[in-house]
Design an enzyme around this catalytic site. Sequence first.
Site, PDB file in Angstrom:
ATOM      1  N   THR A  95       0.781  -1.169  -0.090  1.00 46.37           N
ATOM      2  CA  THR A  95       0.004   0.042   0.058  1.00 46.37           C
ATOM      3  C   THR A  95       1.038   1.030   0.035  1.00 46.37           C
ATOM      4  O   THR A  95       1.561   1.418   0.715  1.00 46.37           O
ATOM      5  CB  THR A  95      -0.887   0.095   1.139  1.00 46.37           C
ATOM      6  OG1 THR A  95      -1.594  -1.142   1.080  1.00 46.37           O
ATOM      7  CG2 THR A  95      -1.690   1.350   1.096  1.00 46.37           C
ATOM      8  N   LYS A 171      -6.636   1.554  -4.170  1.00 43.82           N
ATOM      9  CA  LYS A 171      -6.449   0.921  -2.905  1.00 43.82           C
ATOM     10  C   LYS A 171      -6.393   2.199  -1.601  1.00 43.82           C
ATOM     11  O   LYS A 171      -7.006   1.839  -0.747  1.00 43.82           O
ATOM     12  CB  LYS A 171      -4.860   0.283  -2.796  1.00 43.82           C
ATOM     13  CG  LYS A 171      -4.718  -0.207  -1.285  1.00 43.82           C
ATOM     14  CD  LYS A 171      -5.417  -1.375  -0.928  1.00 43.82           C
ATOM     15  CE  LYS A 171      -5.311  -1.602   0.469  1.00 43.82           C
ATOM     16  NZ  LYS A 171      -4.093  -2.422   0.839  1.00 43.82           N
ATOM     17  N   LYS A 239      -1.061   4.738   9.252  1.00 46.82           N
ATOM     18  CA  LYS A 239      -0.168   5.140   8.028  1.00 46.82           C
ATOM     19  C   LYS A 239      -1.103   5.238   6.770  1.00 46.82           C
ATOM     20  O   LYS A 239      -1.196   6.148   5.930  1.00 46.82           O
ATOM     21  CB  LYS A 239       0.648   3.862   7.687  1.00 46.82           C
ATOM     22  CG  LYS A 239       1.281   4.017   6.309  1.00 46.82           C
ATOM     23  CD  LYS A 239       2.032   2.635   6.148  1.00 46.82           C
ATOM     24  CE  LYS A 239       1.564   1.422   6.036  1.00 46.82           C
ATOM     25  NZ  LYS A 239       0.769   1.385   4.448  1.00 46.82           N
TER      26      LYS A 239
END
Length: 292
Positions: A95, A171, A239
């Site tokens: 990611t 994503k 994150k």
Amino acid sequence: MATIAFAGLGAMGRPMAANLVKAGHAVRGTDINPAALDWLKARGGEVASSARAAAEGADALVLMVVNADQAETVLFEAGALDALAPNALVILCATCAPARAAAIGAKVEASQRRFVDAPVSGGVVGAEAGSLTIMAGAPEATFAAAEPILRVMGSRLYHVGGKAGDGAMVKTINQLLCGVHIAAAAEALALGERAGLDTELLLDIYGSSAAGSWMLGNRGPRMLMDDPPVTSAVDIFVKDLGIVLDAGHGTKAPLFLAAAAHQLFLAASGMGLGKADDSKVIEAYRALAPKA
């Protein structure tokens, strides 16, 4: 079958690599954790002493590392990119911020290798079952070349765009939804607790009604546990929601709910729960309004 270098044998990377071995590919693993290498070797994979050694002459390199920084370290600092066979595939499953994925892709393509921006979703369970959702951004011909490898790791494969960064953006939006849904579930259950209600009963009611969501059904029961197993840590959403907010800034898109959810996960991390299961984000609400 292909020779595949695999960097990042963590909780998801291990079963992904093992599935590639089962499919008949020659898989060379690299990881900083010796136990992860032993795990792969016991399942028929090869182990390499370095990222460069894993990539030497390989047809493809799968990067299931934590973030873009680690991907760049493997590719450019450790020399994996230069060691790959000419025209090899680099498949980035981490990611990453869309801009970072696009920048990495540009460097890979400048080396005369092909790049697939292919982040995944589905957690450890999906990785083990080979049922991950994979959101791939790449030119049509590159996607077609990578498809046999991708379909081993994920049963829900989508070609979402023709360039690097497209997969990362899909994503990113996925993580926006996941983070907000977890935060909403935590808020609802914390309110139920504060009101003195039976929260297990609430889960049963809401889980079978229009108020239900996949995250409520999955994370809700763990929010009621004292020490739930860790399937995805609080700090992962610190994150990932940070990446979401950066994407909003870059596109000038207001993201009010994502910002609130990010603050909630940040608060839980600040309480020392960063490594705990992300369902423990409910503790931030419990700290703000303890049960009477």
